[in-house]
Design a protein around this motif. Structure first.
Motif: not given
Length: 340
Positions: A55-57, A129-134, A155-157, A178-185
């Motif tokens: 995925e990274l490559r 895009n992330i593969r999710l069941p919904f 984590f690769t995304r 919120h997850d994305e925002g707090f992680e970047v902060l």
């Protein structure tokens, strides 16, 4: 085959595709992979690592074609309706920012993500895009585009969101936003990723991010869980014009920075006046752990970065406990008087 023969074979294979430091790093990677075998890593672990590296490559190969273009990541709820004000604002923000030469990165889904890509257009968009069941299917704008990347792992995304993005804009959303925002902060606060603009955008008279700000100020700041200067790392606005201006102002004179041992080397587009440099030394003396803020050409350690060689440098040795203060310094550099 003896160990030396194996090492020579690896070097020979790598020399066919890379030279110099790149070849050295690839050799280290191959050696690390072989150690998984020596360590007896299980099949489940090896599958995970193999898929993650693939995925990274692949993602790196997609982004490499657009290396010199700045990109803005837009986050927000996949459930936001097309008729909502937030949807309209996200679409208009993306339309405006790509006119300044930027590209848009989203999670590739519907709602706010689809709105941003609708505003930017597929040509100026990436979908991670992330593969999710919904919920998380690709929106119609980016679906089928070669810049849509489907990730198995969060984590690769997330790594590519952080690695490839020059500004983050967040509209109201759920846990993921919120997850994305707090992680970047967190990454910026701790110096683990580059400082870039983070803008939280709400509709006019909306209270979504103001409620979040009260939590940050009353429950985190007042209890001493964050520092006052950490508030410099983000901006809350009810105006897409202000969000746009925040990003453009950040890159007005500032270009980028890197570390050379303990020194921070800030690349700028135009040299600052002597008066402006004196003001920086006066106003940001508490940020320094040694010496003064100086101005000059590229350092010898930057010789490999030929494309940046002509940019002037601001060099300082700052504390690594106050990245909010460093963000304030970058703002001051952008506002400072330059030489004629």
């Amino acid at each position: 085959m003896k160990d030396k023969e194996k090492a020579d074979l690896i070097k020979s294979l790598i020399s066919d595709v890379a030279q110099g430091r790149q070849a050295e790093l690839l050799e280290e990677m191959v050696e690390t992979v072989l150690r998984f075998g020596r360590d007896g890593a299980g099949i489940a672990d090896l599958k995970l690592y193999s898929r993650a590296v693939r995925e990274l490559r692949y993602a790196t190969s997609v982004f490499s074609k657009y290396h010199g273009i700045r990109k803005v990541a837009v986050f927000g709820s996949a459930r936001t309706k097309r008729e909502s004000q937030e949807y309209q604002l996200a679409r208009e923000f993306a339309r405006r920012i790509v006119q300044h030469g930027y590209m848009i990165i989203t999670g590739g889904g519907d709602g706010i993500m689809g709105a941003a890509q609708e505003g930017a257009g597929a040509e100026k968009s990436f979908g991670l895009n992330i593969r999710l069941p919904f919920e998380q299917r690709a929106n119609e704008v980016i679906d089928g585009d070669p810049k849509l990347i489907n990730f198995r792992y969060f984590f690769t995304r997330k790594l590519h969101f952080v690695k490839e993005t020059h500004a983050f804009v967040l509209f109201p959303g759920g846990f993921g936003t919120h997850d994305e925002g707090f992680e970047v902060l967190t990454l910026m606060q701790t110096g683990k990723s580059a400082i870039v603009p983070i803008v939280f955008v709400d509709r006019p008279n909306g209270h979504y991010w103001e409620t979040w700000r009260r939590f940050v100020s009353l429950d985190l700041l007042q209890q001493g869980l964050i520092s006052p200067s950490d508030l410099n790392l983000f901006k809350i606005t009810h105006s897409i014009e202000e969000a746009e201006a925040e990003i453009l102002q950040f890159y007005k004179n500032f270009h980028s920075y890197r570390w050379v041992r303990q020194a921070m080397v800030i690349r700028i587009r135009q040299r600052l006046s002597d008066t402006a440099l004196d003001a920086l030394n006066r106003d940001f003396a508490s940020l320094l752990v040694d010496g003064t803020i100086t101005q000059g050409p590229a350092l010898p350690e930057e010789a490999a970065e030929v494309q940046l060689a002509d940019l002037p440098r601001i060099v300082l040795t700052p504390t690594k406990h106050d990245f909010g203060g460093i963000r304030a310094l970058i703002d001051a550099i952008n506002a400072a008087e330059t030489q004629e």
